[in-house]
Structures are given as structure tokens and as C-alpha cells.
Design a protein around this motif. Structure first.
Motif, short mmCIF file in Angstrom:
data_model
loop_
_atom_site.label_atom_id
_atom_site.label_comp_id
_atom_site.label_asym_id
_atom_site.label_seq_id
_atom_site.Cartn_x
_atom_site.Cartn_y
_atom_site.Cartn_z
N GLU A 151 -37.67 -26.39 -32.04
CA GLU A 151 -36.48 -25.54 -32.10
C GLU A 151 -36.10 -25.04 -30.72
N ASP A 152 -37.08 -24.64 -29.94
CA ASP A 152 -36.78 -24.16 -28.58
C ASP A 152 -36.23 -25.28 -27.70
N THR A 153 -36.82 -26.47 -27.82
CA THR A 153 -36.35 -27.60 -27.01
C THR A 153 -34.93 -27.97 -27.38
N ALA A 154 -34.64 -28.03 -28.69
CA ALA A 154 -33.30 -28.38 -29.14
C ALA A 154 -32.29 -27.35 -28.64
N ALA A 155 -32.65 -26.07 -28.67
CA ALA A 155 -31.75 -25.02 -28.20
C ALA A 155 -31.47 -25.16 -26.71
N ARG A 156 -32.51 -25.50 -25.94
CA ARG A 156 -32.33 -25.66 -24.49
C ARG A 156 -31.40 -26.84 -24.20
N VAL A 157 -31.60 -27.95 -24.92
CA VAL A 157 -30.78 -29.14 -24.68
C VAL A 157 -29.32 -28.85 -25.04
N ARG A 158 -29.09 -28.18 -26.17
CA ARG A 158 -27.72 -27.88 -26.59
C ARG A 158 -27.05 -26.90 -25.63
N ALA A 159 -27.81 -25.90 -25.20
CA ALA A 159 -27.24 -24.92 -24.28
C ALA A 159 -26.82 -25.58 -22.97
N ARG A 160 -27.67 -26.48 -22.49
CA ARG A 160 -27.32 -27.14 -21.23
C ARG A 160 -26.12 -28.08 -21.43
N TRP A 161 -26.08 -28.76 -22.58
CA TRP A 161 -24.97 -29.65 -22.88
C TRP A 161 -23.65 -28.88 -22.87
N ARG A 162 -23.64 -27.69 -23.49
CA ARG A 162 -22.41 -26.90 -23.52
C ARG A 162 -22.10 -26.32 -22.15
N ARG A 163 -23.14 -25.95 -21.44
CA ARG A 163 -22.94 -25.34 -20.14
C ARG A 163 -22.33 -26.34 -19.15
N GLU A 164 -22.75 -27.59 -19.24
CA GLU A 164 -22.30 -28.60 -18.29
C GLU A 164 -21.23 -29.53 -18.87
N ALA A 165 -20.73 -29.17 -20.05
CA ALA A 165 -19.79 -30.07 -20.74
C ALA A 165 -18.55 -30.35 -19.91
N ARG A 166 -18.02 -29.35 -19.25
CA ARG A 166 -16.79 -29.54 -18.49
C ARG A 166 -17.01 -30.57 -17.38
N ARG A 167 -18.22 -30.54 -16.80
CA ARG A 167 -18.53 -31.51 -15.74
C ARG A 167 -18.75 -32.91 -16.29
N ARG A 168 -19.19 -33.01 -17.54
CA ARG A 168 -19.62 -34.30 -18.08
C ARG A 168 -18.54 -35.01 -18.89
N VAL A 169 -17.38 -34.40 -19.05
CA VAL A 169 -16.32 -35.07 -19.79
C VAL A 169 -15.97 -36.41 -19.14
N GLY A 170 -15.92 -36.42 -17.81
CA GLY A 170 -15.63 -37.67 -17.11
C GLY A 170 -16.65 -38.75 -17.43
N GLU A 171 -17.94 -38.36 -17.55
CA GLU A 171 -18.97 -39.33 -17.92
C GLU A 171 -18.75 -39.88 -19.33
N VAL A 172 -18.32 -39.01 -20.23
CA VAL A 172 -18.05 -39.46 -21.61
C VAL A 172 -16.90 -40.45 -21.60
N VAL A 173 -15.86 -40.17 -20.82
CA VAL A 173 -14.73 -41.09 -20.72
C VAL A 173 -15.20 -42.43 -20.16
N ASP A 174 -16.05 -42.40 -19.13
CA ASP A 174 -16.58 -43.64 -18.55
C ASP A 174 -17.44 -44.39 -19.57
N LEU A 175 -18.20 -43.64 -20.37
CA LEU A 175 -19.03 -44.28 -21.39
C LEU A 175 -18.17 -45.01 -22.41
N ALA A 176 -17.09 -44.37 -22.84
CA ALA A 176 -16.18 -45.02 -23.80
C ALA A 176 -15.51 -46.23 -23.17
N ALA A 177 -15.11 -46.11 -21.90
CA ALA A 177 -14.48 -47.24 -21.22
C ALA A 177 -15.46 -48.40 -21.05
N ASP A 178 -16.73 -48.07 -20.79
CA ASP A 178 -17.74 -49.10 -20.64
C ASP A 178 -17.94 -49.86 -21.96
#
Length: 785
Positions: free
Chosen positions: A149-176
Motif C-alpha cells: 500500500e505504501d509503495t503504490a501510494a508513493r508511485v501514484r503520488a510521484r506520477w501525479r506530481r510529475e504528470a505535467r512533465r510526462r505528458v510529452g512522453e505519453v504523446v511520444d509513446l502513443a506516436a511510437d
């Protein structure tokens, strides 16, 4: 449960749950996940003595389909062994991993595994986008639940915290994925997981929602997910393997298991789901990009006066925040089609609310002004994007009568790249290149849109059956009776020009007469048919069109133009086969009274070469030449066979450049040997492995008599699954029956070979009915071998 029983228990459990109830998929997958969860917990408990002191500080967690509790009956297991380094040593972690992984491997289950601390999970997720998305599904199986539970919470928190930076990566992933995989909706053998619109795209959609930057239509995505997972479950139940590619050999069984009458019906359902997923991913990515974009591009004003920037266009069309919408208060009759036109010409997406409203609007026949705006939209370079948006909301099927019958219908041909509906859109896009060359560009675009409406379930002749459907649709789209009849004619004859040019003897007057009859002896209709022919072929796929095929079509079109204008045919500098090569071979055979071979100079950059073979004509010459090409491993794409003054002069097109081909002297020597032994049955045998057995009815050969195709010969078409020896077998059958080949036109389309043979008896006359019956039956046998 013993380890070796797990695989069979998983399959048995799914079959016991069954597929009869289409809504039972989620509960069936939950039961499958519970079965595996219980087995993994048993392994964990059994390993307790081997690795003491692991009740805290260590846990087994699942990601992937098991983590989401959507496991298929043969799906791989993705497991993470979580350890707290402060409480579990490296040695004990390794012992624990061994105690878990080896029994899983012994069970025959494919396993993707890792051993990580919570900190390592967070670090890997930060470094690798795919891992970050996978860890969002982290779920406790056994051991220290708080650690998971603690690990999942840490991963989700970081995902939301860095989401704005990672949108470009998601776009690249879809393009790939766009670059590496095909579209599930259009694939004849779709990968339910990896193809665009598949299960992996659903995972990305939900990851974006987890970032809180973009949401999606949960009802649509959940429904698509159920459809795709049901198909995956049925596929794995049928094959007993973890694969997700729905191959042709398994499609009928999977369709039956999921409650569909035919594989085509099932494919249409899968394509609908995949298109919905693709659209929702596109929406989610666009929303996420908008969420992180600077506010100035979509707003104007400052402070409390800031408001959305609007651009008002004629007919009630609005552009706002990079989307095309409409003013709902506008009563302009052109409003909706004008919005589609703007989207198709600019590439801006149609707003979701506008699409939803269009889907609810009452449908009526278009007025001439609306028709003209729709034609403008068909001329837009971004038509495909606009169509996909309209299609996923069901708008296009409401606008075009008959469209719902061909929507998402697969095309069981290696030539075609798209479903029937999307192929027609691609044909429109290809037709745009010809708008300046025809007198009625509007008729060309609309015919391209409607030409395959006859490809409905159960259709026998889609062109003939589609003509009245195209006429009805054209009338609904605002065309008058005369124009609608022209569109119907083009739809009925859209295969005629290429069929005559590549499959008939162009020197036979009957061929030209048939073309002129098809276009009602109208020059404008001929020009429209020529443009439609190329657009249709290129839209189908690269194997359906080539420069040499275009040359044959252009030659026949020129003959038609000259006949309709009352002028003589102008000499051609380029014609397949090349006249100069034929004449040189003819003269050489006359001088030497033996076989001759010439490679005409290449006239284009295609990896297809032309060979001109000549020999004194006689029984078995055509068959001998075909056997030589097979023995030299030359893949024949097309051929034109002719006899001049007792000499066979045959032109063949084979795969490869001239640098790839054997020297002409090698071909000549082989042909001399073949001709010398053509009367020996043992020498005519080809040392080739037998053809694979027929797997589907689509592999069965079709031999058709073409009455009226020639006054001097009997014309027979052999349409069969291609194989290296097919042409040689057909030629040998003709020789055995004592018949002559006056002319032959061989064409390869994907996996099919279409050979048109002009046959005569030994006296050069058309065949009598008994002989026709015998040769048709014999050719069926030869093509089935």
C-alpha cells in the motif's frame, strides 16, 4: 493444487464459466484472478519455513492484467517481490524469490518478475514511462500488505506530481505505437493487446486519468475493454497459449465462442471497440496537453476580464480552444456540414459536445447548398481525422444511407489495408489528386465515397449490388437524378477498367467494346472511371497498383478516348509489353529456330523486371516457359502470352531488378532443355513441396468462364491462392488437354493469382461446350493441388 495443474485449471475454469452471457466477462476474469491469487498465496505460505522471518518487510504484488484483476485464462503473470532492505537482507530476498519463481516456472506459466524495494520502484517509475504506467496497477497478493500500500501510494503520488512533465512522453509513446503497430480496427489478424486501439492503449488512457490531467468516457472505454478482453479470453481458451494475436486459423472458433455468427461479424465488433479506444486516447492526450499549455493561447483579456478566445466563422461555426464547434442558437442550415468542412480542411478536431449533438440531430436529405459544402469537406486533406470523429459517434452512418452495413467490415484480402468504410475514405483522399483532371470533381469525390457500399454481408457481386445503393445514397446527399445515375454507373463499373486492362487481350476488339459499353460511351464518364480506378487501387494497398499496371490501364483508356473522339490511336512510346523487345525476339527465333531471351531495358524504378521469351510455337511451349521460371525461382507477377506467325513471344514480369535475375543465357539454356524434353512426363514434374492444405473457403480456387470476352477464343479466368507452381500446373493442364493458349494475362494480387487464359483448339477455334466443361473441371483440380 500442484504446480503442473495450474494451466489446465485456468482453462477449465474459464470454459466452465463460459461465454454465453456477454455481460459475464468481468466476473469471469475476477474468478480467474482469484484462482491465481489463491495459488500464489499457497506458494507463499509453503515457502515460509524455507525463508523464515518474512512475515513483515516482504510482500508479493501483481501488476499487469493480474494487478487489474482482469486476467485471461493463459495470460502471463507480472509479479513484483517487494522487500524492505532494512528488514530483509539481500540473501533472504534472493531465497524468497527462488521459492516463488521456480514453482511458477514449473507450472508452465510465463512469468515477468522483479525484486525491488519501494524506493527502487519509485526510481524506476521516474526513469521509465512504461514501468511507471505498469506500477499504477500494483496490487497486494501476499505478505506485508502495508508495504504494498505504501509503495503504490508513493508511485501514484510521484506520477501525479510529475504528470505535467510526462505528458510529452505519453504523446511520444502513443506516436511510437502508431509507427510500430498497425490499427486493430483494420488488421486482418489483429493483435488485441499491442495494435492501436488495443488493450495497451486502454492502460494508457487510464494512466492519464490517474494523473488527474485528463479524464475519459468511462462507459465507452469500459465497454470497449470488455469486448477486447472477451476476445482475448476466447482466443487463449481456444489456443491454450498466452498470445494475443487473433490469427486467421482461430478466428472462426473465437467468433463462435464469443457468440458471433461469423468471424467477420466478430471483427466488426472488435473494430468498433478499437476505434472507440483510439478516439478516447486521442481525446485524453489532447485534454492533457491543453491542461499543461499556457493559458494565453486559448484565452484573451487579463485578470477578471480573462475569457475564452472565440473565432466566429460563417454559418454558425466557432473555433475555441483549438476545437471546432457550432453556435447552438444558430439556425443556419449549413451549420453542421460547415463545421465538418472546417475540421477536414484545417485539421482542427471537432468538439465533443458538437459531435454528441450531431449524433442526436434529425436526419433529412441534403439540400444542394449542403451537398456543395459536404463536397468541399471531401476535398479536405484532413478528411480521415474528421471522419473518425464522426464515425465513432455514429454520425456518418446516419448521414449516408447504407453506411452502417459496411462500417467496420473487414476485407479478407492481402491487398486491402482497411475496413470497407475506411477504404472508401482513403479512396476519397487519393481521388483528391485528380480533381483538376476531370470535368466533374464533385462526382469523383462522392463516387469514391460510395463505390463499395455493396460490400455488405452476404454480397456476391459487390459492384453490381452496390450500384443502386450508391444511387440512393447520392440522391440523399443532394444530387439530382442524372448525376446519381452517373455515380451508380461508376460504382457498378469501378473494377471494369483495371480488370479489362490487366486481364484481357488489349488487341481484341471485344475488350474495347466492353469498356465503352461500361461507360455508356461517354468520354466524361471514362475520365472519371480512370481517376477512380487509380484512387481505388492505391487506397487498397501498394500491391494493387504499379507503374506497369498503370501503363496497361492508360493504354486501354487511350483506346477508349480515341474511339469516343473518332480519332486514330497515337503511337505509344511506352507499352507493356515492349514492342521493340517482342520484335527482336521474334526475329531472333526466326533466324535460329530456337529459344531466345531478352531483358528489355527497365523503364521505372520498381523492383519488377520484364523478360521476353520466344520459341517456335507448339504444344507445351507456354507450360515449358512457366516451368523454367519456377525452376529458376522467379516469382511471376504478370504475363502476356501471344503467338505471331507460328512463334510464341511471351512477356513475363517477375520480382526483382535485372541485377537480381540470372543471365539471359542461363534462362535460354534452361528453356532449350525444357523444350527438348517437353514430351517426357517425368521431365515435366516440378520438384516442389506440396501446397499447404486449404484452411478456409477463401483459399478455394474459382474457375470462371467469361462468355462474350472474345469472338475468336474461349476465355477462362483462374482465381486461386498463389504458389510457385500454380502457373506451371495450369499451363501443363492446358497442354495435356491438347489446347492452345492464344493469349494469357497473369496477375498477382496479394495472396491470390488471377490468370485469364484465351484458349483455342488445335485449329485456332473457340472451344465447344463439352471441351469447356472438361477444361474448367481440370483447371479446378490443377489450382487445388
Amino acid at each position: 493444487m500442484p504446480s503442473e495443474e495450474l494451466a489446465s485449471r485456468r482453462i477449465t475454469q474459464v470454459l466452465h464459466e463460459g461465454f454465453a452471457d456477454p455481460s459475464a466477462g468481468p466476473s469471469r476474469r475476477l474468478a480467474q484472478s482469484d484462482l491465481v491469487d489463491d495459488w500464489l498465496r499457497t506458494l507463499w505460505e509453503r515457502g515460509g519455513e524455507a525463508v523464515p522471518g518474512r512475515g513483515s518487510g516482504a510482500a508479493l504484488a501483481a501488476i499487469g492484467s493480474l494487478g487489474r484483476r482482469s486476467l485471461g485464462p493463459a495470460s502471463d503473470l507480472d509479479l513484483v517481490l517487494l522487500v524492505d532492505p532494512a528488514r530483509v537482507s539481500t540473501e533472504r530476498a534472493a531465497e524468497l524469490a527462488g521459492a516463488m519463481w521456480y514453482p511458477i516456472w514449473d507450472s508452465g506459466t510465463s512469468l515477468d518478475h522483479s525484486v525491488r524495494s519501494p524506493e527502487e520502484c519509485e526510481q524506476v517509475a521516474a526513469a521509465d514511462l512504461r514501468t511507471a504506467i505498469a506500477l499504477l496497477d500494483l496490487r497486494h497478493i501476499a505478505g506485508d500488505a502495508q508495504l504494498v500500500e505504501d509503495t503504490a501510494a508513493r508511485v501514484r503520488a510521484r506520477w501525479r506530481r510529475e504528470a505535467r512533465r510526462r505528458v510529452g512522453e505519453v504523446v511520444d509513446l502513443a506516436a511510437d505505437r502508431d509507427r510500430r503497430y498497425g490499427s486493430l480496427a483494420h488488421a486482418t489478424e489483429p493483435n488485441l493487446k499491442s495494435d492501436r486501439g488495443g488493450l495497451r492503449d486502454i492502460t494508457v488512457i487510464r494512466a492519464l486519468a490517474e494523473s488527474w490531467l485528463a479524464d475519459h468516457d468511462h462507459e465507452v472505454v469500459d465497454a470497449a475493454s470488455r469486448t477486447l478482453r472477451d476476445a482475448r479470453d476466447a482466443l487463449q481458451a481456444v489456443t491454450g497459449a498466452s498470445g494475443t494475436r487473433l490469427g486467421r486459423a482461430d478466428q472462426d472458433a473465437v467468433a463462435a465462442l464469443t457468440g458471433h455468427a461469423t468471424a467477420d461479424d466478430h471483427h466488426a465488433v472488435l473494430a468498433d471497440a478499437a476505434r472507440a479506444v483510439t478516439w478516447e486516447l486521442h481525446r485524453a492526450v489532447r485534454a492533457a496537453e491543453a491542461a499543461i499549455a499556457p493559458g494565453g493561447s486559448a484565452t484573451r483579456g487579463v485578470g477578471t476580464a480573462r475569457r475564452p478566445a472565440l473565432e466566429r466563422l460563417p454559418h454558425g461555426v466557432i473555433v475555441q480552444a483549438g476545437e471546432v464547434s457550432v453556435d447552438p442558437s444558430s439556425r443556419d442550415l449549413l451549420r453542421d456540414v460547415a463545421a465538418v468542412r472546417h475540421a477536414a480542411t484545417t485539421g482542427l478536431p471537432l468538439a465533443e459536445a458538437t459531435l454528441a449533438r450531431m449524433a442526436q440531430e434529425p436526419v433529412a436529405p441534403l439540400l444542394p447548398a449542403q451537398r456543395d459544402v459536404l463536397v468541399d469537406a471531401l476535398a479536405g486533406e484532413h478528411l480521415a481525422d474528421a471522419y473518425e470523429a464522426l464515425d465513432v459517434k455514429g454520425v456518418f452512418s446516419r448521414w449516408v444511407p447504407g453506411w452502417s452495413e459496411i462500417r467496420n467490415r473487414p476485407q479478407r484480402s492481402a491487398v486491402h489495408r482497411f475496413t470497407v468504410d475506411r477504404h472508401q475514405i482513403e479512396t476519397v483522399l487519393e481521388a483528391q489528386r485528380f480533381l483538376s483532371r476531370v470535368s466533374r470533381p464533385d462526382l469523383l469525390l462522392v463516387t469514391a465515397l460510395l463505390h463499395d457500399l455493396g460490400k455488405r454481408p452476404g454480397a456476391r457481386d459487390h459492384a453490381a449490388e452496390g450500384a443502386p445503393l450508391a444511387e440512393t445514397a447520392a440522391r440523399h446527399l443532394g444530387f439530382d437524378r442524372a448525376d446519381a445515375r452517373t455515380i451508380a454507373t461508376l460504382a457498378r463499373e469501378h473494377l471494369t477498367l483495371v480488370g479489362l486492362a490487366t486481364g484481357r487481350d488489349l488487341a481484341d476488339p471485344t475488350t474495347l467494346r466492353e469498356l465503352l459499353r461500361a461507360v455508356d460511351e461517354d468520354l466524361d464518364t471514362l475520365e472519371l472511371l480512370r481517376a477512380l480506378t487509380e484512387a481505388d487501387a492505391i487506397a487498397a494497398g501498394p500491391s494493387a497498383w504499379s507503374t506497369w499496371r498503370a501503363d496497361l490501364v492508360d493504354h486501354l483508356t487511350d483506346l477508349g478516348r480515341d474511339a469516343l473522339r473518332g480519332t486514330e490511336t497515337a503511337p505509344r512510346t511506352r507499352l507493356a509489353p515492349q514492342r521493340s523487345a517482342q520484335e527482336a525476339v521474334l526475329a531472333a527465333v526466326r533466324r535460329s529456330d530456337s529459344a531466345q531471351v531478352i531483358y528489355p531495358a527497365p523503364l521505372d524504378d520498381e523492383p519488377i523486371s520484364q523478360l521476353c521469351l520466344g520459341a517456335p510455337d507448339g504444344a507445351g511451349v507456354f507450360a515449358a516457359m512457366a516451368r523454367v521460371l519456377v525452376r529458376l525461382r522467379l516469382d511471376v507477377h504478370s504475363a502476356v502470352v501471344s503467338t505471331q506467325d507460328g512463334i510464341a513471344v511471351n512477356t513475363w514480369w517477375v520480382t526483382g531488378t535485372q541485377a537480381d535475375l540470372p543471365h539471359p543465357s542461363v534462362v535460354r539454356s534452361a528453356l532449350d532443355r525444357e523444350l527438348a524434353h517437353r514430351d517426357r512426363a517425368d521431365a515435366r514434374v516440378l520438384e516442389l513441396p506440396p501446397a499447404p492444405p486449404l484452411r478456409t473457403t477463401e483459399d478455394a480456387p474459382v474457375v470462371t468462364l467469361l462468355p462474350g470476352a472474345s469472338r475468336e477464343a474461349t476465355v477462362v479466368q483462374v482465381n486461386a491462392r498463389n504458389r510457385p507452381s500454380l502457373l506451371a500446373d495450369v499451363a501443363e493442364t492446358i497442354t495435356v488437354h491438347g489446347l492452345q493458349v492464344r493469349s494469357a494475362h497473369v496477375m498477382t494480387l496479394g495472396r491470390r493469382a488471377v490468370d485469364v487464359l484465351y484458349l483455342t483448339d488445335q485449329h485456332g477455334r473457340a472451344l465447344d461446350p463439352p471441351t469447356v466443361g472438361r477444361i474448367v473441371a481440370a483447371l479446378m483440380d490443377a489450382a487445388s493441388t
